[in-house]
Design a protein around this motif. Structure first.
Motif, short mmCIF file in Angstrom:
data_model
loop_
_atom_site.label_atom_id
_atom_site.label_comp_id
_atom_site.label_asym_id
_atom_site.label_seq_id
_atom_site.Cartn_x
_atom_site.Cartn_y
_atom_site.Cartn_z
N SER A 59 30.99 42.07 26.97
CA SER A 59 30.50 42.80 28.16
C SER A 59 31.19 44.16 28.28
O SER A 59 30.58 45.14 28.69
N MET A 66 37.59 49.64 33.72
CA MET A 66 37.46 48.19 33.48
C MET A 66 38.82 47.51 33.58
O MET A 66 39.81 48.04 33.06
N ASP A 121 36.05 44.32 37.31
CA ASP A 121 36.99 43.34 36.76
C ASP A 121 36.24 42.46 35.77
O ASP A 121 35.34 41.70 36.16
N LEU A 122 36.61 42.54 34.49
CA LEU A 122 35.94 41.74 33.46
C LEU A 122 36.76 40.52 33.08
O LEU A 122 36.47 39.85 32.09
N GLU A 148 34.19 35.77 35.70
CA GLU A 148 32.77 35.61 35.38
C GLU A 148 32.04 35.19 36.66
O GLU A 148 32.44 34.22 37.28
N PRO A 191 31.39 39.34 36.15
CA PRO A 191 32.26 40.49 36.41
C PRO A 191 32.13 40.95 37.86
O PRO A 191 31.05 40.83 38.46
N THR A 221 26.44 40.84 38.43
CA THR A 221 27.77 41.29 38.87
C THR A 221 27.99 40.83 40.31
O THR A 221 27.05 40.72 41.08
#
Ligand code: TXA
Ligand code: MG
Length: 382
Positions: free
Chosen positions: A90, A105, A191-192, A195, A197, A217
């Motif tokens: 992602s 990110m 914020d990755l 899950e 994000p 998201t």
């Protein structure tokens, strides 16, 4: 310490003199010093992201609590691999779509990044800015610059070098003046490490734009519901930020009612001997009767409103306005970032019109239940 002020890129392409200044600035950063520089969002206060002493100096210069992590700026996508321990697919997709550009990110950090830079967290914020001065400076400095916005903690982020100098003169080695920034609000943070994000700070890259790239998201609940009582995931978002020195109140409702309400309040505050100010849009500006009336732009031109917001807040300070009223804006698209910053600047004081039958404003909440910490002195504003 004496702060050297240089101008770069004013004529478009870099001159030989510009190149020399960029090399000089890079040397300062490599030796552990601090340089403020323009990015496309706001001015940043840069130091070597991989040097713990540089990060400590950044916190000290800003008067920032050391639990509030810094963003690491890179100038080539491949350079991300050294500072993260995992690179999800992602992240690659988001980078393809929005980098270089106003997006940050959050990813798991590698050992190369000192905890001083990440405020003690196991994650690191990474951004690849598009501004040519920022990119060159990062490249010449070794590839990794930690840079928060170049304001003193708690003050509006700087959109001009003059504002950086106001807060940082004598506290850092150099300020690079690259003219006015293009966007005027800080980058979107996503914020990755979770899950789906999650957006931790709204910005120029909107949720709608991200939804076009990722399946789904989320958005940090504290952005949509500031009175949720929860702590925001981005430590910096918990602070009362961007605050002008005067008391700012946002007024929301039909335009005629907003104008009438603001003019009544202005009259009242003036009666108390206060200097009054208004933040309004071009269309209705002439109707305000405050001592200082600031134009934030045309109601239809959201990008202008975003770019003008922080400078208008600073100008009201310069004019020593004590009581400020602002129009409100729709919270969609870029408007979400605008209202997020404006609400913080107001300490969440918002009056929602129309008035009820007794003439009292309904839902006139003064900061509601959220605690807003003042970044500079740790005060809690309720
Ligand atoms: O546009 C921008 O992002 C500007 C320019 C200079 O690049 N920088 C900027 O930095 O706004 P700063 O330090 O003012 O804001 C960084 C925000 C803070 O709210 C901080 O708490 C959050 O990012 N942050 C940084 N690292 C984080 C992490 N690992 N996890 C969660 N939030 C993080
Ligand atoms: Mg900041």
């Amino acid at each position: 310490m004496e702060t050297k002020l240089v101008q770069i890129g004013k004529g478009g392409a870099f001159t030989c003199e510009d190149e020399a200044y960029l090399r000089e600035a890079a040397e300062i950063i490599k030796k552990g010093g601090l340089v403020a520089f323009p990015t496309e969002t706001v001015y940043g206060l840069g130091g070597d992201a991989l040097n713990p002493d540089s990060s400590r100096k950044i916190y000290a210069a800003k008067g920032r609590p050391s639990d509030n992590p810094l963003i690491v700026h890179i100038c080539r996508f491949e350079d991300i691999r050294r500072i993260v321990s995992r690179l999800p697919e992602s992240a690659v997709r988001i980078a393809d779509a929005f980098w270089p550009g106003p997006l940050t990110m959050i990813l798991p950090k590698s050992r190369a990044v000192p905890r001083e830079t990440t405020g003690g967290l196991d994650t690191v914020a990474v951004r690849f800015p598009s501004h040519p001065v920022a990119r060159k400076l990062i490249e010449y400095s070794g590839g990794y610059i930690a840079a928060p916005s170049a304001n003193a903690s708690g003050r509006p982020s700087p959109t001009l070098a003059r504002y950086v100098a106001e807060d940082m003169d004598g506290r850092i080695d150099m300020i690079i003046d690259g003219g006015e920034v293009g966007i005027g609000l800080e980058s979107t943070i996503i914020d990755l490490t979770v899950e789906p994000p999650r957006i931790l700070r709204p910005g120029y890259v909107t949720r709608e734009m991200l939804d076009g790239i990722l399946e789904k998201t989320d958005i940090d609940v504290t952005i949509i519901k500031p009175d949720s009582g929860q702590a925001p995931k981005a430590p910096g978002m918990k602070y009362r930020h961007y605050a002008p020195r005067g008391r700012l109140v946002i007024v929301e409702g039909p335009p005629e009612q907003v104008i009438a309400y603001i003019n009544r309040q202005v009259e009242e505050d003036r009666g108390k001997g206060e200097k009054t100010g208004v933040i309004g849009t071009t269309e209705v500006l002439e109707q305000y009767q405050a001592d200082v009336v600031k134009c934030i732009g045309n109601r239809e031109a959201e990008e202008d409103i975003a770019r003008n917001l922080f400078s208008v807040l600073r100008e009201l300070d310069e004019e020593k306005v004590e009581s400020i009223y602002s129009e409100s804006f729709p919270s969609k698209g870029l408007g979400q970032a605008i209202m997020n910053r404006l609400l913080k600047a107001a300490g969440h004081r918002i009056v929602r019109l129309p008035a009820d039958e007794n003439g009292t404003c309904i839902n006139a909440r003064e900061s509601s239940k959220t605690n807003h910490h003042n970044e500079s002195d740790g005060r809690t504003i309720k």
